[in-house]
Every structure is written in C-alpha cells, then in structure tokens.
Design a protein around this motif. Structure first.
Motif, PDB file in Angstrom:
ATOM      1  N   THR A   1      18.641  36.393  44.312  1.00 17.11           N
ATOM      2  CA  THR A   1      19.694  37.482  44.902  1.00 17.11           C
ATOM      3  C   THR A   1      20.939  37.758  44.334  1.00 17.11           C
ATOM      4  O   THR A   1      22.052  37.943  45.115  1.00 17.11           O
ATOM      5  N   GLY A   2      21.271  37.335  43.033  1.00 18.84           N
ATOM      6  CA  GLY A   2      22.233  37.485  42.467  1.00 18.84           C
ATOM      7  C   GLY A   2      23.149  38.433  42.481  1.00 18.84           C
ATOM      8  O   GLY A   2      24.540  38.601  42.516  1.00 18.84           O
ATOM      9  N   PRO A   3      22.650  39.868  42.682  1.00 20.67           N
ATOM     10  CA  PRO A   3      23.552  41.018  42.815  1.00 20.67           C
ATOM     11  C   PRO A   3      24.426  41.095  43.808  1.00 20.67           C
ATOM     12  O   PRO A   3      25.325  41.738  43.817  1.00 20.67           O
ATOM     13  N   THR A   4      23.956  40.582  44.996  1.00 24.25           N
ATOM     14  CA  THR A   4      24.806  40.275  46.216  1.00 24.25           C
ATOM     15  C   THR A   4      26.276  39.829  46.044  1.00 24.25           C
ATOM     16  O   THR A   4      27.172  40.368  46.257  1.00 24.25           O
ATOM     17  N   TYR A   5      26.319  38.641  45.323  1.00 24.83           N
ATOM     18  CA  TYR A   5      27.470  38.108  44.862  1.00 24.83           C
ATOM     19  C   TYR A   5      28.140  38.827  43.842  1.00 24.83           C
ATOM     20  O   TYR A   5      29.354  39.058  44.066  1.00 24.83           O
ATOM     21  N   ALA A   6      27.431  39.176  43.038  1.00 25.28           N
ATOM     22  CA  ALA A   6      27.898  39.783  41.601  1.00 25.28           C
ATOM     23  C   ALA A   6      28.686  41.154  42.102  1.00 25.28           C
ATOM     24  O   ALA A   6      29.937  41.334  41.790  1.00 25.28           O
ATOM     25  N   LEU A   7      28.305  41.943  42.983  1.00 23.01           N
ATOM     26  CA  LEU A   7      28.870  43.172  43.416  1.00 23.01           C
ATOM     27  C   LEU A   7      29.922  42.971  44.270  1.00 23.01           C
ATOM     28  O   LEU A   7      31.106  43.843  43.996  1.00 23.01           O
ATOM     29  N   SER A   8      29.843  41.935  45.086  1.00 19.99           N
ATOM     30  CA  SER A   8      30.979  41.690  45.912  1.00 19.99           C
ATOM     31  C   SER A   8      32.281  41.125  45.071  1.00 19.99           C
ATOM     32  O   SER A   8      33.501  41.610  45.177  1.00 19.99           O
ATOM     33  N   ALA A   9      32.176  40.137  44.063  1.00 18.09           N
ATOM     34  CA  ALA A   9      32.966  39.397  43.364  1.00 18.09           C
ATOM     35  C   ALA A   9      33.423  40.383  42.297  1.00 18.09           C
ATOM     36  O   ALA A   9      34.768  40.092  41.923  1.00 18.09           O
ATOM     37  N   TYR A  10      32.765  41.066  41.580  1.00 20.28           N
ATOM     38  CA  TYR A  10      32.818  41.791  40.292  1.00 20.28           C
ATOM     39  C   TYR A  10      33.201  43.246  40.567  1.00 20.28           C
ATOM     40  O   TYR A  10      34.171  43.807  39.975  1.00 20.28           O
ATOM     41  N   ALA A  11      32.247  43.810  40.923  1.00 19.10           N
ATOM     42  CA  ALA A  11      32.410  45.442  41.202  1.00 19.10           C
ATOM     43  C   ALA A  11      33.605  45.781  42.113  1.00 19.10           C
ATOM     44  O   ALA A  11      34.327  46.262  42.128  1.00 19.10           O
ATOM     45  N   ALA A  12      33.448  45.031  43.255  1.00 19.42           N
ATOM     46  CA  ALA A  12      34.380  45.013  44.402  1.00 19.42           C
ATOM     47  C   ALA A  12      35.716  44.272  44.088  1.00 19.42           C
ATOM     48  O   ALA A  12      36.802  44.371  44.206  1.00 19.42           O
ATOM     49  N   GLY A  13      35.525  43.121  43.103  1.00 20.65           N
ATOM     50  CA  GLY A  13      36.427  42.293  42.644  1.00 20.65           C
ATOM     51  C   GLY A  13      37.157  41.265  43.416  1.00 20.65           C
ATOM     52  O   GLY A  13      38.362  41.097  43.379  1.00 20.65           O
ATOM     53  N   ILE A  14      36.503  41.049  44.441  1.00 22.98           N
ATOM     54  CA  ILE A  14      36.948  39.861  45.400  1.00 22.98           C
ATOM     55  C   ILE A  14      36.638  38.524  44.956  1.00 22.98           C
ATOM     56  O   ILE A  14      35.559  38.192  45.150  1.00 22.98           O
ATOM     57  N   GLN A  15      37.551  37.607  44.481  1.00 23.29           N
ATOM     58  CA  GLN A  15      37.137  36.381  43.948  1.00 23.29           C
ATOM     59  C   GLN A  15      38.100  35.276  44.663  1.00 23.29           C
ATOM     60  O   GLN A  15      39.104  35.513  44.539  1.00 23.29           O
ATOM     61  N   LEU A  16      37.626  34.376  45.467  1.00 18.01           N
ATOM     62  CA  LEU A  16      38.257  33.292  45.904  1.00 18.01           C
ATOM     63  C   LEU A  16      38.611  32.361  44.691  1.00 18.01           C
ATOM     64  O   LEU A  16      37.760  31.667  43.990  1.00 18.01           O
ATOM     65  N   THR A  17      39.973  31.943  44.637  1.00 14.60           N
ATOM     66  CA  THR A  17      40.055  30.806  43.601  1.00 14.60           C
ATOM     67  C   THR A  17      40.756  29.692  44.218  1.00 14.60           C
ATOM     68  O   THR A  17      40.886  28.607  43.552  1.00 14.60           O
ATOM     69  N   GLY A  18      41.045  29.669  45.761  1.00 12.89           N
ATOM     70  CA  GLY A  18      41.391  28.517  46.338  1.00 12.89           C
ATOM     71  C   GLY A  18      40.484  28.339  47.516  1.00 12.89           C
ATOM     72  O   GLY A  18      39.763  29.118  47.936  1.00 12.89           O
ATOM     73  N   ALA A  19      40.661  27.165  48.095  1.00 13.53           N
ATOM     74  CA  ALA A  19      39.478  26.984  49.241  1.00 13.53           C
ATOM     75  C   ALA A  19      39.821  27.744  50.223  1.00 13.53           C
ATOM     76  O   ALA A  19      40.858  28.236  50.808  1.00 13.53           O
ATOM     77  N   SER A  20      38.414  28.434  50.573  1.00  9.85           N
ATOM     78  CA  SER A  20      38.430  29.466  51.924  1.00  9.85           C
ATOM     79  C   SER A  20      39.336  30.806  51.564  1.00  9.85           C
ATOM     80  O   SER A  20      39.498  31.322  52.326  1.00  9.85           O
ATOM     81  N   GLY A  21      39.809  30.760  50.187  1.00 10.79           N
ATOM     82  CA  GLY A  21      40.583  32.037  49.887  1.00 10.79           C
ATOM     83  C   GLY A  21      42.018  31.770  50.004  1.00 10.79           C
ATOM     84  O   GLY A  21      42.775  32.694  49.841  1.00 10.79           O
ATOM     85  N   SER A  22      42.485  30.560  50.025  1.00 12.94           N
ATOM     86  CA  SER A  22      43.801  30.327  50.075  1.00 12.94           C
ATOM     87  C   SER A  22      44.427  30.824  48.968  1.00 12.94           C
ATOM     88  O   SER A  22      45.831  31.201  48.878  1.00 12.94           O
ATOM     89  N   SER A  23      43.848  30.872  47.742  1.00 12.68           N
ATOM     90  CA  SER A  23      44.272  31.864  46.717  1.00 12.68           C
ATOM     91  C   SER A  23      43.390  32.586  46.205  1.00 12.68           C
ATOM     92  O   SER A  23      41.959  32.251  46.403  1.00 12.68           O
ATOM     93  N   TRP A  24      43.430  33.622  45.638  1.00  9.92           N
ATOM     94  CA  TRP A  24      42.402  34.908  45.164  1.00  9.92           C
ATOM     95  C   TRP A  24      42.958  35.538  44.085  1.00  9.92           C
ATOM     96  O   TRP A  24      44.086  35.661  43.625  1.00  9.92           O
ATOM     97  N   THR A  25      41.836  36.273  43.550  1.00 11.78           N
ATOM     98  CA  THR A  25      42.067  37.377  42.398  1.00 11.78           C
ATOM     99  C   THR A  25      41.508  38.781  42.881  1.00 11.78           C
ATOM    100  O   THR A  25      40.292  38.573  43.399  1.00 11.78           O
ATOM    101  N   ILE A  26      42.001  39.663  42.857  1.00 10.63           N
ATOM    102  CA  ILE A  26      41.421  41.054  43.316  1.00 10.63           C
ATOM    103  C   ILE A  26      41.474  41.697  42.025  1.00 10.63           C
ATOM    104  O   ILE A  26      42.471  42.097  41.178  1.00 10.63           O
ATOM    105  N   ALA A  27      40.272  41.906  41.336  1.00 11.80           N
ATOM    106  CA  ALA A  27      40.064  42.380  39.829  1.00 11.80           C
ATOM    107  C   ALA A  27      38.867  43.344  39.995  1.00 11.80           C
ATOM    108  O   ALA A  27      37.916  43.074  39.428  1.00 11.80           O
ATOM    109  N   PRO A  28      38.910  44.274  40.472  1.00 14.85           N
ATOM    110  CA  PRO A  28      37.476  45.141  40.383  1.00 14.85           C
ATOM    111  C   PRO A  28      37.134  45.535  39.193  1.00 14.85           C
ATOM    112  O   PRO A  28      38.119  46.079  38.289  1.00 14.85           O
ATOM    113  N   GLN A  29      35.729  45.664  38.769  1.00 16.08           N
ATOM    114  CA  GLN A  29      35.254  46.408  37.667  1.00 16.08           C
ATOM    115  C   GLN A  29      34.162  47.201  37.976  1.00 16.08           C
ATOM    116  O   GLN A  29      33.267  46.945  37.990  1.00 16.08           O
ATOM    117  N   PRO A  30      34.659  48.659  38.417  1.00 11.87           N
ATOM    118  CA  PRO A  30      33.756  49.646  38.799  1.00 11.87           C
ATOM    119  C   PRO A  30      32.748  50.133  37.784  1.00 11.87           C
ATOM    120  O   PRO A  30      31.651  50.436  38.328  1.00 11.87           O
TER     121      PRO A  30
END
Length: 656
Positions: free
Chosen positions: A548-577
């Motif tokens: 099921t790898g595409p589900t996360y890959a699309l959310s994290a990279y295509a949409a660009g939503i990446q949590l860098t801290g616990a529960s998203g206390s810090s984050w990176t928004i870096a979409p790769q359309p």
C-alpha cells in the motif's frame, strides 16, 4: 498575479473533502453484505440472480453451483438462509476465492503451502433456517463465493449474507484522511491502498491458526502436519483490533509491513490503535538479548535482522504520528536493547555482517548486505531523534558515531559506479531493488547526483508490469516497490514515482485477475500471478498491507505533507506535483488537521494553500516559486528561493 479571495472558500471545501471524496472509498456502508452479481452458473439453478437483491428464491437442482461476485475483495462469515430441500441428506457447500483464476466448485484458494482449502459444508436437509459456520471459519479475503450442491436433492436458498468482520473497531467509511487529484487512476490507487489496510485489520481473536504449518493441538509448535482445513481462531494480540500482514492468510503480526502499512494507515483511516496492539505483541516477544521476532504468535521462532529493524521503525513511526510520549517512554528500554542487538552485528569493517537468512522472501541475504545496512542506518537516524525527545544524549551520540561510519564504508565497499547502483554484498554482482531504494530512503547516498543516478538506474529496469526485484528472482514486489516510490520522490523525480504507480499499481488495480479493490503481495515480471517464493499460486494474497505504499507516498510527497515532529508539532509542506496538475489532500492527528490544495501547470504553482494546526511550526518548500504566503490572520511571509522556515500553524495562501 494575486489570487482571488475566493480561494479561502476552497479551503472550506477542502476541510470537508473527507465527505466530498467518499465516492472513492471502497469500504462497505453496511457490515451485512450480499453479492452484487452472478459470476457463473454450473448445472441447473433457477433464479440464481435473486440472491443479489434479497429476499431471494434460488433453487439448486441436483449437482450444481453458482459463483457470486461481491464486486470487490471482502471478508467475513457467511450465512445461508435455506428454504426447503427435497431430502434430509441434502448438503450445500461454500468455497471462496480472491481471484477469478481460482474460482472452483471443489475448493477455496489456498492458505497453505501446497494445497487448496477445503469447502465449508452445511447439512441443509435438517430443515429451513439460517446456517452459519463456526466463527473460526470466517474467510479473511474473497471476492468470489461459490455455493455448491453436491447431492441429487433440490434445495431452495432464500438468502446469502456475509457479516463483514474486517476493521472491527472502525466506522468503515469515516476516513480521517483524503486525497484527490486530476488523475482518476492515481485517486483510485490511493483509496485502494487505504482499503487494503482495512481488510488486513482484524479482531485479534481471529488470527491465522496456521493449521497448515503445525499441529495446534500439540504443545510443540514446530511439529509439522498436513491438516485438511483452515481456521482463523488464534489470538494474536491483546485489544479489540490489530493490523496483520494479509487478509486471507498470514493473518499474523509481521514487522515488515510496519515500514509501509503504518504510514499509509496514518494518512487514511488514522487507525493507530490497531498498529499499537500489533507492535506491543512484537515487543512482548523480545528476547533478553534485545532481539525482536520475525513474526508474532503463533509463527515459529526465526531470526530476521531486517524484520527486527522494521519493528523498531514501526515504533518510531507510531510516535511520529501519535505523539504518544508516554508509550515511547514505556518501551524505550526495549527499543534501546533492540538497537543494541542490531549494532552488535557490526564487525571490524564498520558494517553489519548479516548471518540470518530470513527476510521478505528475497534470496541471498547475508554478509555486508546493502539492504540490511541501509535499513540499519535509517533506524539509527530515527533512534537519534527519539533519544533527543527523551533527553538520552549519550545514546544519541553513540548512535550518530556508528551511523556515520556505516555511511562511509557502505559507499566504499558496495557502490558500483559503473552501473550506478549498489551491489547486494561483496560476494555478488547483483544490484537489488530493496537495498538501492533503501539507500536513498535512508540518505545513505552521499550526494544529489548519486541519488539521481540510483533513481534513473532503477527506472531503466522497469518492465511492462512494473519494477523488478531481482533479489527475489523474476519477481515484482509491491512491498519493495513502495520504497522505490519514496526513493524517486526523495531524488526529486516525482514523474518517475507517478509513472511507476500508474504502471505497477494500475496493473494491480485494473487487471481482471485481480480484485479491483486491493493490492496483491507479489507477482511475476511476466505478469503472471506467480510469486517466486511460493510454489502454490492460489496461496498468493490479494490483500497485503505491505503493498500500500502509494497511499502514503501521495500524501507525503505529491501533496507534500510531512510530519517532522511528534503528531505534527513540526512539519514540512513540500509538494512535488510532477505531472499532476491539481491536488487536494489532508489528514488529521491528535493536534489537528494538515492539508494542502493547489493547481500546478507549466512547472509553476498557480494556486496554493495549506492548513496546519495552531501551536505548531514548520517550513514550506515550493520549488521554483516566488511569492508571499499570507495567513488567515493577515501575516505575510515572503518566500526566499521558493522556501521559508519558522512558519506558524494556521491557514495560509500563496500570492504570486
């Protein structure tokens, strides 16, 4: 061009898009299922179609059968509502199959190594009424259900129902995450991944009892037998729900899935409870020397270096998405012992020397293996971050020292500059998919150029059915393919990642031999549904969380939503359309909602907005974009070379 203020209205739409996109959700609206159509009929059966819209009145005349199609992969316990029968000795049987290839009057597709599964038989001549087998005979995955009459009697069947048992604690369609783009195939792949994990989530009392592997009545679990049945009645974890390897078989806790399934669950259904019960079932089996098991109970004891590492990754991922520091603290001493067991395999070279052979069904695991050392390097990066969270500075420093040497030595001994790939180990010229994908994912590569080289070399090997895994023979592994997807994104090659999704997961989703709803565990490079490690093709699972790898890959990279801290206390928004021109995606954690919405054409973001919870901070990376981010409260932050850091949570829009 300044965006119209109407864009804030689109954020409202995005906030409710978990409802808007429910048309893609494959999970049923009710746990009481009836088949959607008749697949085929053998012999004489009148009104077979009536059972698809009860109340029905199908009559089986003598030796005959009907195969019903549920339209997608489902799971549960079947009930036959019998009317009258012409003989007290009348029987009806039921067989199951995930694939149309294995539909049969005589047997179900397989859960064992070298045989098909026996049918369920009901002595319906006893009289009218509902007939339901013991709960141990629920079927974990099937699209096709065949009702078989094997006597000369005539039997009337008024109804055929399945009690859907997967994802027992979930409101099946109440996803906490969503994804939508301008590409319908990509959208369907995201939701099929989410549904696959739902089907692999079970009541822990309904685990695979492995009657094909050993005699459950024996106190010696290693005593092999050849039983003629299948049961799903072994308690595999505590709690009321848990994530397992597969739906039909391997209904057990397998650590390998944690590195793919967990992230995809987190951004779709958000069912972290089922992940936690699975991880705890592994930690309770940890040995005194720190070694974690290859698989949970009742699988026999075996040593797997890589699966040990996958358990540690699962613990790290669970903390990242849940933010549950109490859970992490409770298991910290076990986690540290697990890291210590892993690094104890490092020899004088500075690399781990692998002596265990068990892995994800690849061949040739051993020596200074690139897959194992890449995953170890990844674990050590995770471990440093977790140690800092718990202020264990001495451990963090030691793990940093070890990791730095692994990176240097791995590149000295295992990098093949001529072919642009890492070799499997120092005794072979094989260039594995897993080790090369993991080298990028773990940041074991030493430069942007090297990442690009590996990404390009992996892509050059694709066939018409997907990306090969030569370390497992003539095999395409969706498990390892999931890591390759992330590798292409991390090499800043989103088009390659999307093209591989369309090629490989598009095949898995659309091929008529598949379920059109869930993802198979593996198949052959020639497109046949043969998975090289198995000799029994009907045994292959068509619903495996590791696919099921595409589900996360699309959310994290295509949409660009990446949590860098616990529960998203810090984050990176870096979409790769990449070659997507619009994306609307999001998910929630305990801190709140994370989402992005954008249009991207001609290599530029024409519209872009995102939302993160208040009291969080992060950075935004919009490659090649200049402009100003404006918050709902009116704060303005100018992008510098397409990025900015130290941004507070909230709702933001790009003005360009």
């Amino acid at each position: 061009m300044y965006l119209a203020t109407i864009l804030f209205g689109s954020l409202v739409a995005a906030a409710s898009s978990d409802v808007q996109y429910q048309r893609y959700i494959l999970a049923p609206k009710s746990r009481d299922l009836v088949p959607s159509s008749v697949h085929n009929v053998n012999g004489t059966v009148t009104n077979a179609q009536s059972l698809t819209s009860p109340p029905g009145h199908a009559t089986f005349h003598g030796v005959s059968s009907v195969t019903y199609d549920f339209g997608l992969n489902v799971a549960g316990l079947v009930t036959l509502d019998v009317g009258k029968s012409s003989s007290p000795s009348a029987f009806l049987g039921v067989t199951f199959s995930e694939s149309s290839l294995w539909v049969s009057d005589n047997a179900s597709d397989a859960t064992g190594d070298d045989a098909l599964d026996v049918p369920l038989w009901f002595q319906v001549g006893k009289g009218a009424g509902e007939y339901t087998p013991e709960e141990k005979h629920l079927r974990g995955g099937f699209r096709y259900l065949t009702v078989v009459s094997n006597t000369t009697a005539s039997v009337q069947l008024r109804g055929l129902h399945v009690n859907y048992t997967a994802a027992p604690d979930q409101d099946l369609r109440a996803y906490t995450g969503y994804f939508h783009s301008d590409d319908e195939l990509i959208n369907k792949i995201w939701y099929a991944g989410a549904y696959t994990n739902q089907l692999c989530t079970i009541n822990p009392k309904q685990g695979n009892s492995l009657v094909h592997l050993f005699d459950e009545t024996s106190s010696d679990e290693s005593q092999l037998t050849e039983p003629a049945t299948w049961w799903n009645n072994y308690t595999i974890t505590n709690g009321s729900s848990t994530i397992t390897d597969g739906a039909k078989r391997d209904r057990l806790v397998w650590p390998g899935d944690m590195s793919i399934a967990l992230e995809s669950i987190a951004v779709s259904t958000g069912d972290l409870y089922s992940v936690r019960t699975a991880l705890e079932a592994l930690f309770v089996l940890q040995k005194s020397n720190g070694q974690l098991p290859y698989a949970g109970k009742p699988f026999f004891d075996a040593v797997s270096y890589t699966y040990h590492l996958h358990s540690l990754i699962g613990a790290s991922y669970l903390y990242r998405f849940s933010g549950d520091k109490r859970w992490l603290s409770q298991h910290w001493s076990q986690y540290k012992r697990g890291v210590q067991w892993a690094v104890s395999s490092i020899d004088s070279s500075g690399l781990a020397n692998i002596t265990s052979t068990s892995d994800w069904l690849r061949f040739g695991m051993g020596g200074h293996n690139i897959e194992a050392n890449s995953i170890l390097y990844y674990v050590l990066q995770d471990a440093q971050q977790l140690a800092k969270e718990l202020r264990d500075t001495s451990s963090a420093a030691e793990w940093k020292r070890i990791a730095e040497k692994i990176k240097v030595v791995a590149n000295q001994k295992l990098w093949d500059d001529k072919n642009g790939l890492y070799i499997d180990n120092q005794t072979t010229t094989l260039h594995p998919q897993d080790g090369n994908a993991w080298a990028i994912k773990a940041n074991l590569t030493q430069s942007v150029k090297q990442r690009n080289t590996v990404s390009n070399a992996l892509k050059a090997r694709w066939g018409i059915y997907g990306a090969p895994a030569p370390e497992a023979g003539q095999t395409i592994s969706p498990f390892i393919g999931g890591f390759e997807l992330q590798a292409h994104y991390l090499a800043n090659k989103p088009d390659s990642a999307l093209d591989l999704m369309r090629l490989q997961w598009g095949f898995m989703l659309n091929d008529p031999r598949m379920t059109q709803s869930t993802f198979i565990e593996g198949y052959s490079t020639d497109g046949s549904l043969h998975y090289a490690p198995y000799s029994n093709d009907p045994r292959v699972s068509h619903a495996h969380g590791w696919s099921t790898g595409p589900t996360y890959a699309l959310s994290a990279y295509a949409a660009g939503i990446q949590l860098t801290g616990a529960s998203g206390s810090s984050w990176t928004i870096a979409p790769q359309p990449g070659n997507l021109s619009s994306v609307d995606a999001g998910f929630t954690t305990s801190l709140g909602k994370f989402s992005t919405t954008f249009r991207h054409t001609g290599g530029k973001f024409r519209q872009f907005s995102f939302e993160t919870p208040f009291n969080t901070t992060g950075k935004v990376v919009l490659s090649g974009t200049q402009g100003v981010l404006i918050s709902r409260s009116g704060e303005r932050v100018k992008l510098s070379n397409g990025s900015t850091t130290g941004l507070g949570g909230g709702i933001w829009e790009l003005h360009v």
